[in-house]
Design a protein around this motif. Structure first.
Motif, PDB file in Angstrom:
ATOM      1  N   LEU A 111       8.041 -13.873  37.425  1.00  0.00           N
ATOM      2  CA  LEU A 111       7.173 -12.876  37.623  1.00  0.00           C
ATOM      3  C   LEU A 111       5.572 -13.061  37.974  1.00  0.00           C
ATOM      4  O   LEU A 111       5.195 -12.584  38.678  1.00  0.00           O
ATOM      5  CB  LEU A 111       7.291 -11.881  36.548  1.00  0.00           C
ATOM      6  CG  LEU A 111       8.763 -11.006  36.327  1.00  0.00           C
ATOM      7  CD1 LEU A 111       8.725 -10.161  35.090  1.00  0.00           C
ATOM      8  CD2 LEU A 111       9.052 -10.178  37.564  1.00  0.00           C
ATOM      9  N   GLY A 112       5.367 -14.189  37.231  1.00  0.00           N
ATOM     10  CA  GLY A 112       3.748 -14.185  37.224  1.00  0.00           C
ATOM     11  C   GLY A 112       3.003 -13.934  35.887  1.00  0.00           C
ATOM     12  O   GLY A 112       3.523 -12.693  35.455  1.00  0.00           O
ATOM     13  N   PHE A 113       2.138 -14.547  35.591  1.00  0.00           N
ATOM     14  CA  PHE A 113       1.446 -14.199  34.581  1.00  0.00           C
ATOM     15  C   PHE A 113       0.435 -12.993  34.555  1.00  0.00           C
ATOM     16  O   PHE A 113       0.407 -12.114  33.785  1.00  0.00           O
ATOM     17  CB  PHE A 113       0.482 -15.359  34.054  1.00  0.00           C
ATOM     18  CG  PHE A 113       1.448 -16.583  33.486  1.00  0.00           C
ATOM     19  CD1 PHE A 113       2.061 -16.709  32.058  1.00  0.00           C
ATOM     20  CD2 PHE A 113       1.235 -17.780  34.124  1.00  0.00           C
ATOM     21  CE1 PHE A 113       2.700 -17.571  31.853  1.00  0.00           C
ATOM     22  CE2 PHE A 113       1.910 -18.980  33.764  1.00  0.00           C
ATOM     23  CZ  PHE A 113       2.729 -18.704  32.493  1.00  0.00           C
ATOM     24  N   PRO A 114       0.042 -12.575  35.723  1.00  0.00           N
ATOM     25  CA  PRO A 114      -0.643 -11.282  35.955  1.00  0.00           C
ATOM     26  C   PRO A 114       0.183 -10.116  35.625  1.00  0.00           C
ATOM     27  O   PRO A 114      -0.115  -9.262  35.130  1.00  0.00           O
ATOM     28  CB  PRO A 114      -1.212 -11.391  37.359  1.00  0.00           C
ATOM     29  CG  PRO A 114      -1.259 -12.806  37.776  1.00  0.00           C
ATOM     30  CD  PRO A 114      -0.317 -13.486  37.037  1.00  0.00           C
ATOM     31  N   VAL A 115       1.452 -10.375  36.208  1.00  0.00           N
ATOM     32  CA  VAL A 115       2.587  -9.299  36.009  1.00  0.00           C
ATOM     33  C   VAL A 115       2.865  -9.037  34.428  1.00  0.00           C
ATOM     34  O   VAL A 115       2.669  -8.127  33.818  1.00  0.00           O
ATOM     35  CB  VAL A 115       3.703  -9.514  37.032  1.00  0.00           C
ATOM     36  CG1 VAL A 115       4.786  -8.555  36.409  1.00  0.00           C
ATOM     37  CG2 VAL A 115       3.376  -9.305  38.413  1.00  0.00           C
ATOM     38  N   ILE A 116       3.059 -10.217  33.949  1.00  0.00           N
ATOM     39  CA  ILE A 116       3.495 -10.312  32.241  1.00  0.00           C
ATOM     40  C   ILE A 116       2.199  -9.510  31.570  1.00  0.00           C
ATOM     41  O   ILE A 116       2.271  -8.962  30.630  1.00  0.00           O
ATOM     42  CB  ILE A 116       3.782 -11.788  31.695  1.00  0.00           C
ATOM     43  CG1 ILE A 116       5.257 -12.045  32.402  1.00  0.00           C
ATOM     44  CG2 ILE A 116       3.821 -11.648  30.246  1.00  0.00           C
ATOM     45  CD1 ILE A 116       5.360 -13.458  32.009  1.00  0.00           C
ATOM     46  N   PHE A 117       1.102  -9.992  32.194  1.00  0.00           N
ATOM     47  CA  PHE A 117      -0.205  -9.447  31.307  1.00  0.00           C
ATOM     48  C   PHE A 117      -0.220  -8.133  31.561  1.00  0.00           C
ATOM     49  O   PHE A 117      -0.735  -7.363  30.717  1.00  0.00           O
ATOM     50  CB  PHE A 117      -1.519 -10.234  32.115  1.00  0.00           C
ATOM     51  CG  PHE A 117      -2.820  -9.815  31.396  1.00  0.00           C
ATOM     52  CD1 PHE A 117      -3.022 -10.010  30.034  1.00  0.00           C
ATOM     53  CD2 PHE A 117      -3.726  -9.282  32.386  1.00  0.00           C
ATOM     54  CE1 PHE A 117      -4.192  -9.749  29.508  1.00  0.00           C
ATOM     55  CE2 PHE A 117      -5.070  -8.833  31.500  1.00  0.00           C
ATOM     56  CZ  PHE A 117      -5.219  -9.292  30.298  1.00  0.00           C
ATOM     57  N   ALA A 118      -0.122  -7.444  32.585  1.00  0.00           N
ATOM     58  CA  ALA A 118      -0.149  -5.911  33.198  1.00  0.00           C
ATOM     59  C   ALA A 118       1.065  -5.389  32.076  1.00  0.00           C
ATOM     60  O   ALA A 118       0.810  -4.190  31.667  1.00  0.00           O
ATOM     61  CB  ALA A 118       0.079  -5.857  34.422  1.00  0.00           C
ATOM     62  N   LEU A 119       2.204  -5.929  32.124  1.00  0.00           N
ATOM     63  CA  LEU A 119       3.471  -5.247  31.355  1.00  0.00           C
ATOM     64  C   LEU A 119       2.960  -5.221  30.082  1.00  0.00           C
ATOM     65  O   LEU A 119       3.302  -4.261  29.363  1.00  0.00           O
ATOM     66  CB  LEU A 119       4.650  -5.820  31.792  1.00  0.00           C
ATOM     67  CG  LEU A 119       5.098  -5.891  33.298  1.00  0.00           C
ATOM     68  CD1 LEU A 119       6.550  -6.494  33.579  1.00  0.00           C
ATOM     69  CD2 LEU A 119       5.292  -4.453  33.691  1.00  0.00           C
ATOM     70  N   ALA A 120       2.491  -6.396  29.370  1.00  0.00           N
ATOM     71  CA  ALA A 120       2.186  -6.335  28.077  1.00  0.00           C
ATOM     72  C   ALA A 120       1.218  -5.236  27.542  1.00  0.00           C
ATOM     73  O   ALA A 120       1.153  -4.791  26.384  1.00  0.00           O
ATOM     74  CB  ALA A 120       1.713  -7.770  27.587  1.00  0.00           C
ATOM     75  N   ARG A 121       0.123  -4.870  28.536  1.00  0.00           N
ATOM     76  CA  ARG A 121      -0.668  -4.001  27.930  1.00  0.00           C
ATOM     77  C   ARG A 121      -0.304  -2.656  28.308  1.00  0.00           C
ATOM     78  O   ARG A 121      -0.699  -1.634  27.471  1.00  0.00           O
ATOM     79  CB  ARG A 121      -1.926  -4.187  29.031  1.00  0.00           C
ATOM     80  CG  ARG A 121      -2.840  -5.477  28.918  1.00  0.00           C
ATOM     81  CD  ARG A 121      -3.996  -5.482  29.723  1.00  0.00           C
ATOM     82  NE  ARG A 121      -3.588  -5.354  31.153  1.00  0.00           N
ATOM     83  CZ  ARG A 121      -4.299  -5.117  32.035  1.00  0.00           C
ATOM     84  NH1 ARG A 121      -5.438  -5.011  31.791  1.00  0.00           N
ATOM     85  NH2 ARG A 121      -3.881  -5.078  33.368  1.00  0.00           N
ATOM     86  N   SER A 122       0.420  -2.217  29.515  1.00  0.00           N
ATOM     87  CA  SER A 122       0.769  -0.818  29.744  1.00  0.00           C
ATOM     88  C   SER A 122       2.243  -0.574  30.012  1.00  0.00           C
ATOM     89  O   SER A 122       2.456  -0.149  31.171  1.00  0.00           O
ATOM     90  CB  SER A 122      -0.167  -0.424  30.779  1.00  0.00           C
ATOM     91  OG  SER A 122      -0.106  -1.222  31.725  1.00  0.00           O
ATOM     92  N   TRP A 123       3.469  -1.353  29.565  1.00  0.00           N
ATOM     93  CA  TRP A 123       4.543  -1.236  29.795  1.00  0.00           C
ATOM     94  C   TRP A 123       5.105   0.106  29.533  1.00  0.00           C
ATOM     95  O   TRP A 123       6.103   0.447  30.353  1.00  0.00           O
ATOM     96  CB  TRP A 123       5.324  -2.201  28.954  1.00  0.00           C
ATOM     97  CG  TRP A 123       5.308  -1.895  27.585  1.00  0.00           C
ATOM     98  CD1 TRP A 123       4.373  -2.066  26.651  1.00  0.00           C
ATOM     99  CD2 TRP A 123       6.553  -1.026  26.711  1.00  0.00           C
ATOM    100  NE1 TRP A 123       4.949  -2.003  25.277  1.00  0.00           N
ATOM    101  CE2 TRP A 123       6.100  -1.155  25.507  1.00  0.00           C
ATOM    102  CE3 TRP A 123       7.452  -0.346  27.239  1.00  0.00           C
ATOM    103  CZ2 TRP A 123       6.447  -0.397  24.452  1.00  0.00           C
ATOM    104  CZ3 TRP A 123       8.249   0.088  26.057  1.00  0.00           C
ATOM    105  CH2 TRP A 123       7.876   0.113  24.716  1.00  0.00           C
ATOM    106  N   ARG A 124       4.368   1.010  28.770  1.00  0.00           N
ATOM    107  CA  ARG A 124       4.934   2.383  28.693  1.00  0.00           C
ATOM    108  C   ARG A 124       4.327   3.393  29.758  1.00  0.00           C
ATOM    109  O   ARG A 124       4.655   4.589  29.776  1.00  0.00           O
ATOM    110  CB  ARG A 124       4.485   2.908  27.359  1.00  0.00           C
ATOM    111  CG  ARG A 124       5.285   2.380  25.942  1.00  0.00           C
ATOM    112  CD  ARG A 124       4.770   2.855  24.818  1.00  0.00           C
ATOM    113  NE  ARG A 124       5.397   2.391  23.750  1.00  0.00           N
ATOM    114  CZ  ARG A 124       5.148   2.515  22.548  1.00  0.00           C
ATOM    115  NH1 ARG A 124       4.160   3.638  22.130  1.00  0.00           N
ATOM    116  NH2 ARG A 124       6.017   2.089  21.507  1.00  0.00           N
ATOM    117  N   THR A 125       3.296   2.747  30.448  1.00  0.00           N
ATOM    118  CA  THR A 125       2.620   3.690  31.399  1.00  0.00           C
ATOM    119  C   THR A 125       2.781   3.038  32.958  1.00  0.00           C
ATOM    120  O   THR A 125       1.851   2.626  33.222  1.00  0.00           O
ATOM    121  CB  THR A 125       1.256   4.002  31.364  1.00  0.00           C
ATOM    122  OG1 THR A 125       0.475   2.704  31.025  1.00  0.00           O
ATOM    123  CG2 THR A 125       1.282   4.755  29.939  1.00  0.00           C
ATOM    124  N   PRO A 126       4.101   2.939  33.622  1.00  0.00           N
ATOM    125  CA  PRO A 126       4.098   2.592  34.797  1.00  0.00           C
ATOM    126  C   PRO A 126       3.158   2.962  35.981  1.00  0.00           C
ATOM    127  O   PRO A 126       2.754   2.446  36.930  1.00  0.00           O
ATOM    128  CB  PRO A 126       5.544   2.705  35.367  1.00  0.00           C
ATOM    129  CG  PRO A 126       6.102   2.979  34.077  1.00  0.00           C
ATOM    130  CD  PRO A 126       5.314   3.771  33.095  1.00  0.00           C
TER     131      PRO A 126
END
Length: 481
Positions: free
Chosen positions: A241-256
């Motif tokens: 997926l890539g670390f930027p995607v993991i970073f974004a999902l970790a911060r706002s996985w409830r708010t797509p």
């Protein structure tokens, strides 16, 4: 003496050899982070090669590994490719396996992130250009001059958080996968120490998308263990997926709705390729007696999804790639060439590059003035950059294939498959790579290096500077198509 006493503690004398070395390295970091990244990667490969040539790294015979095999293994390890010219399960001693284990983790961090971390250590701070390089793979316009209109997946102020996410997410994901794999390995009759080692090795190899196997039989030993194979797929998926995607999902996985265009494009394109690849393998291989023809419907569907995930960059296989039909080999080559997400442990031209090309074609077919995705406009210069990435990648694959064909005189389909696997740092092989002569291993090692470093980053490093042209020439349209 009085002047020396007034100097602040902890600072190195610029006249000392260490001070001069640190100053020179800091200058390289500030002037060209991309070149520094390539230099770091090349240095890691050199150190790993030297370690693997030592007699202590080889099991049994008490003599060192030949240089071409050691270099190839070092490049495959640091570039997290997974191709091998030796039996990875039996050739290396515990020391050699430790070197490879550590090398996979270092390589999985990524060339740009690693260079930024080392640059921070040397210069004590991240300069603006170093921050741009650290955030680069979250936005493929890393070497393009000019403003970027759309939101970036990782902004400059979040680089520190990204670097922390790289370390924390890597350790956390690998630890969870290790814990899940241990029962499966124990069930095969191994003792706890061996089970722990195999699980840790497979976990690192999966998350870094390397594809090395610690046991002689490889994943084939677990072909009936869907839990173990699912953990392999999970590790490969998260790593790709890539670390930027993991970073974004970790911060706002409830708010797509807050996800950036990069995150949405990566997730959408990855899902489409995963399902389409599985459907293709199911359709093409269900009647092949050497692969899936002897399986029931359920296992055939599952193994098709497993193969679809591994051809994206995972490198694990429960079947012999040489036994695939030619049509399936072509599908595999296409999936490998695309690879995974930007700033990930996967290789290839990246899913965002493919998405931009399709968005451009769709916009052209509709007669739209610009590319759009998820309610955002994508600048047309991203199309120019995507085309450059594809052309550079295709050129590397073409040149390497021609050279390998001339060296080995092997069948074209086998050569193309293994060369694309090397360029895309996938690790799947038809068996050609293990039989390469020394000259062929050097060519494949160079292909792996160029594929992992990245075509755009390599081009940026080779360019002395970016020129600004203050005038425009008269416009004229050639006939296209």
């Amino acid at each position: 003496m009085a002047v020396r006493a007034l100097q602040p503690r902890g600072r190195f004398d610029r006249r000392s050899w260490f001070g001069r070395l640190r100053g020179a390295a800091g200058g390289v970091v500030r002037s060209s982070p991309s070149r520094f990244a390539i230099l770091v990667f090349a240095s890691l490969i050199l150190v790993t090669t030297l370690l693997l040539t030592l007699p202590i790294s080889r099991a049994g015979e008490g003599r060192g590994t030949p240089l071409h095999d050691a270099l190839f293994t070092a490049v495959s390890t640091i570039c997290v490719t997974g191709l091998a010219t030796v039996d990875m399960a039996t050739h290396w001693s515990p020391f050699g396996n430790a070197v490879i284990f550590i090398g996979m983790n270092i390589g999985g961090i990524g060339v740009l992130t690693l260079a930024s971390i080392l640059g921070l250590v040397i210069s004590r701070r991240l300069g603006l250009r170093a921050k741009l390089m650290a955030a680069s793979d979250s936005n493929p316009s890393r070497v393009h001059a000019g403003p970027v209109a759309e939101r970036q997946a990782v902004r400059l102020g979040e680089v520190g958080g990204l670097l922390a996410t790289v370390a924390v997410s890597t350790l956390t994901i690998e630890a969870v996968i290790v814990a899940g794999m241990i029962p499966s390995v124990l069930a095969k009759g191994y003792d706890f120490a061996t089970s722990l080692w195999y699980s840790a090795y497979y976990s690192v190899s999966a998350f870094t998308n390397t594809g090395f196997n610690p046991n002689p039989a490889g994943p084939v030993e677990f072909v009936d263990d869907y839990w173990f194979q699912s953990l392999l797929m999970l590790g490969v998926f998260l790593g790709s997926l890539g670390f930027p995607v993991i970073f974004a999902l970790a911060r706002s996985w409830r708010t797509p709705h807050r996800w950036s265009v990069h995150v949405k494009i990566t997730l959408t394109t990855t899902t489409i390729l995963f399902v389409a690849g599985a459907a293709a393998f199911l359709l093409l291989e269900y009647a092949n007696p050497k692969t899936y023809g002897h399986l029931d419907a359920g296992p055939t569907i599952y193994q098709s999804f497993f193969m679809s995930m591994m051809t994206r960059s995972g490198g694990f296989a429960t079947i012999n790639m040489h036994d695939l039909y030619g049509s399936s080999q072509l599908v595999s080559s296409m999936l490998m060439f695309v690879g995974g997400g930007s700033a990930s442990t996967a290789g290839g031209i990246k899913v965002t590059t493919l998405a931009v090309l399709f968005l451009a074609a769709f916009a052209e077919a509709r007669g739209a003035p610009s590319m759009e995705a998820f309610g955002r406009r994508i600048p047309r210069d991203m199309l120019r950059l995507s085309v450059s990435v594809v052309l550079w990648g295709a050129t590397i694959v073409a040149v390497s294939s021609i050279v390998i064909l001339q060296i080995t005189k092997a069948p074209f389909e086998n050569v193309l498959f293994d060369v694309i696997s090397a360029f895309a740092t996938c690790g799947l092989s038809t068996g050609l790579t293990a039989d390469l002569p020394p000259s062929g291993t050097y060519v494949m090692a160079a292909t792996m290096f160029m594929g992992r470093v990245g075509t755009v980053t390599l081009a940026a490093a080779l360019a002395a500077s970016q020129r600004r042209q203050l005038f425009k020439r008269p416009e004229e349209r050639p006939i296209v198509g």
